[in-house]
Design a protein around this motif. Structure first.
Motif: not given
Length: 129
Positions: A16-38
């Motif tokens: 299921l984890a490898t065939t289900c699109p929602a489960a396979a979707q990598a979570k978008v990581p939180v950018a560090d504050v410096a990157t977000t600021h730029k």
């Protein structure tokens, strides 16, 4: 028998984890504050506050547009956005902005960044209204 059931259950979960699109979707990581600021200071970046309008009204990044993740028409509003632009999303904790970022990526938005929590961005000195 128990070993067989555990093995079969583990195999099913892996499938299921490898065939289900929602489960396979990598979570978008939180950018560090410096990157977000730029990113927040670049002209071609659209900043989206995905909190509720009530949360947005208590304070938000100066250039942010409000796009309520909890609104029933959230998907429709996302579909109306330009998928060629870069989007920087944030919310109260980074959770909703992470979920919204993943949805946007699933809909073909290639440049989406989860900026994390408003309080962290404010504390880092990003301009707010």
């Amino acid at each position: 028998m128990l070993r067989f059931l555990l093995s079969a259950t583990a195999g099913l979960l892996l499938t299921l984890a490898t065939t289900c699109p929602a489960a396979a979707q990598a979570k978008v990581p939180v950018a560090d504050v410096a990157t977000t600021h730029k990113l927040a200071h670049k002209r071609n970046v659209v900043v989206l506050d995905v909190r509720t309008p009530a949360e947005y009204a208590t304070g938000h990044l100066r250039q942010a547009q409000n796009l309520d993740f909890k609104a029933p028409d959230f998907a429709e509003k996302v579909a109306a956005l330009d998928p060629t632009k870069t989007y920087l999303l944030y919310c109260a904790s980074g959770n909703r902005s992470g979920q919204a970022s993943a949805i946007m990526q699933e809909k073909g938005f290639a440049k989406v960044v989860n900026g994390g929590a408003f309080k962290d961005l404010k504390a880092a000195g990003l301009k707010t209204d």
